[in-house]
Enzyme design. Structure first.
Site, PDB file in Angstrom:
ATOM      1  N   PHE A  98      -6.593   4.839   7.915  1.00 46.16           N
ATOM      2  CA  PHE A  98      -5.191   5.129   8.232  1.00 46.16           C
ATOM      3  C   PHE A  98      -4.349   3.856   8.198  1.00 46.16           C
ATOM      4  CE2 PHE A  98      -7.854   8.311  10.173  1.00 46.16           C
ATOM      5  CZ  PHE A  98      -7.247   9.490   9.772  1.00 46.16           C
ATOM      6  N   MET A 136     -12.083   4.390  -1.122  1.00 46.25           N
ATOM      7  CA  MET A 136     -12.838   4.590   0.124  1.00 46.25           C
ATOM      8  C   MET A 136     -13.529   5.939  -0.006  1.00 46.25           C
ATOM      9  SD  MET A 136      -9.856   3.118   2.576  1.00 46.25           S
ATOM     10  CE  MET A 136      -8.649   3.180   1.253  1.00 46.25           C
ATOM     11  N   SER A 138       0.844  -1.193   0.000  1.00 47.71           N
ATOM     12  CA  SER A 138       0.000   0.000   0.000  1.00 47.71           C
ATOM     13  C   SER A 138       0.880   1.243   0.000  1.00 47.71           C
ATOM     14  CB  SER A 138      -0.897   0.005   1.237  1.00 47.71           C
ATOM     15  OG  SER A 138      -1.426   1.299   1.395  1.00 47.71           O
ATOM     16  N   MET A 175     -11.420  -5.924   5.071  1.00 47.94           N
ATOM     17  CA  MET A 175     -10.654  -4.954   5.868  1.00 47.94           C
ATOM     18  C   MET A 175     -10.378  -5.555   7.245  1.00 47.94           C
ATOM     19  SD  MET A 175     -10.061  -2.388   3.937  1.00 47.94           S
ATOM     20  CE  MET A 175      -9.139  -1.528   5.213  1.00 47.94           C
ATOM     21  N   HIS A 217      -8.162   0.942  -4.430  1.00 41.46           N
ATOM     22  CA  HIS A 217      -9.138   0.736  -3.350  1.00 41.46           C
ATOM     23  C   HIS A 217      -9.781   2.088  -3.071  1.00 41.46           C
ATOM     24  CE1 HIS A 217      -9.551  -0.270   1.260  1.00 41.46           C
ATOM     25  NE2 HIS A 217     -10.726  -0.203   0.662  1.00 41.46           N
ATOM     26  N   MET A 241      -8.854   8.009  -0.617  1.00 42.22           N
ATOM     27  CA  MET A 241      -9.722   8.405   0.512  1.00 42.22           C
ATOM     28  C   MET A 241     -10.245   9.815   0.249  1.00 42.22           C
ATOM     29  SD  MET A 241      -7.550   7.004   3.738  1.00 42.22           S
ATOM     30  CE  MET A 241      -6.697   5.421   3.690  1.00 42.22           C
ATOM     31  N   HIS A 286      -1.067  -1.385  -4.313  1.00 39.60           N
ATOM     32  CA  HIS A 286      -2.352  -1.049  -3.677  1.00 39.60           C
ATOM     33  C   HIS A 286      -2.432   0.460  -3.492  1.00 39.60           C
ATOM     34  CE1 HIS A 286      -5.923  -2.108  -1.342  1.00 39.60           C
ATOM     35  NE2 HIS A 286      -5.562  -1.171  -0.482  1.00 39.60           N
ATOM     36  N   ASP A 301      -4.601   3.496  -2.286  1.00 38.60           N
ATOM     37  CA  ASP A 301      -5.722   3.825  -1.402  1.00 38.60           C
ATOM     38  C   ASP A 301      -6.263   5.224  -1.676  1.00 38.60           C
ATOM     39  OD1 ASP A 301      -6.095   1.571   0.414  1.00 38.60           O
ATOM     40  OD2 ASP A 301      -4.071   2.018   1.127  1.00 38.60           O
ATOM     41  N   ASP A 358      -6.602  -6.418   4.072  1.00 38.09           N
ATOM     42  CA  ASP A 358      -5.978  -5.092   4.136  1.00 38.09           C
ATOM     43  C   ASP A 358      -6.042  -4.533   5.557  1.00 38.09           C
ATOM     44  OD1 ASP A 358      -5.138  -2.500   3.624  1.00 38.09           O
ATOM     45  OD2 ASP A 358      -6.779  -1.997   2.262  1.00 38.09           O
TER      46      ASP A 358
END
Ligand code: DX5
Ligand code: ZN
Length: 220
Positions: free
Chosen positions: A147, A69, A9, A141, A67, A38, A34, A36, A179
């Site tokens: 975080f 979010m 990540s 998850m 991913h 957000m 990966h 992320d 993850d």
């Protein structure tokens, strides 16, 4: 036996040494990057946009595992597909219901991109079981998303075992990814429970990237 795949990540990348670390990552043997995303709403943290994905895709020869979010996955999924995502994983909690979840999986697959569905630690997996053939990845998850650097929640392994059994019994082509809080030790327990892909941020980027990836890979 299938080999475990590693998805570092880049949330934990050292942003003062980006190109150096991307090169190390590319040569580390990790298969997926990966990424992320957000939005500051679905989770309190705020991270990367599509232009960063475009740039990173040019820098490495890895599967771009995005991913998201975010509160509006329908819209954001298409944005990251346009910027080079190979896999887009959205949250079941961010769509209205399972019908919408299936609709988004189909929309992602229609773009020749793999569709992933993620669930938070508190969300049961049972609702997804009848729809597994609609997706390519289920992302469990093992921390509350938002975080890096949190502790692994062991109890989510029960969901992994249920999924593993269902996928194997029905012969579905679906990968189980996990993850949050993954290191050599927790990674080993995940693989034993049936995980195919380990996401790891802090563990991979603190220290020697290649050595850390190798440790995760041979943690069977
Ligand atoms: C958490 C992110 C994870 C995170 C994992 O919301 O989805 O990918 O970066 O970080 P570690 O491995 O440090 O728990
Ligand atoms: Zn993630």
């Amino acid at each position: 036996m299938k080999e475990t795949m590693i998805a570092p990540s880049i949330l934990s990348l050292d942003y003062a040494r980006v190109s150096e670390q991307l090169k190390e990552l590319d040569e580390s043997g990790a298969e997926w990057m990966h990424f992320d995303v957000m939005d500051g709403h679905f989770v309190p943290n705020l991270t990367f946009g599509p232009d960063i994905l475009k740039g990173f895709k040019k820098a490495v020869d890895m599967v771009m595992d995005v991913h998201i979010m975010v509160d509006d996955p329908m819209e954001k999924a298409m944005m990251f597909i346009a910027s080079g995502a190979d896999i887009v994983t959205f949250h079941l909690e961010a769509v209205a219901n399972l019908e919408e979840c299936v609709r988004l999986c189909r929309k992602i697959r229609a773009q020749h991109v793999k569709a992933g569905v993620s669930i938070k630690p508190d969300t049961p997996v049972d609702g997804l079981l009848p729809y597994l053939k609609e997706m390519d990845v289920v992302l469990i998850m093992s921390v509350v998303p938002g975080f890096g650097g949190q502790s692994f929640m062991e109890e989510v392994l029960d969901k992994v075992k249920v999924l593993r059994r269902e996928i194997d019994e029905k012969g579905y082509d679906v990968l189980i990814e996990i993850d949050g809080g993954i290191n050599a030790d927790t990674g080993k327990r995940c693989v034993k429970a049936g995980v195919d892909v380990l996401v790891a941020g802090s563990f991979v980027f603190h220290g020697d990237i290649k050595k850390n990836v190798e440790q995760l890979k041979c943690g069977k």
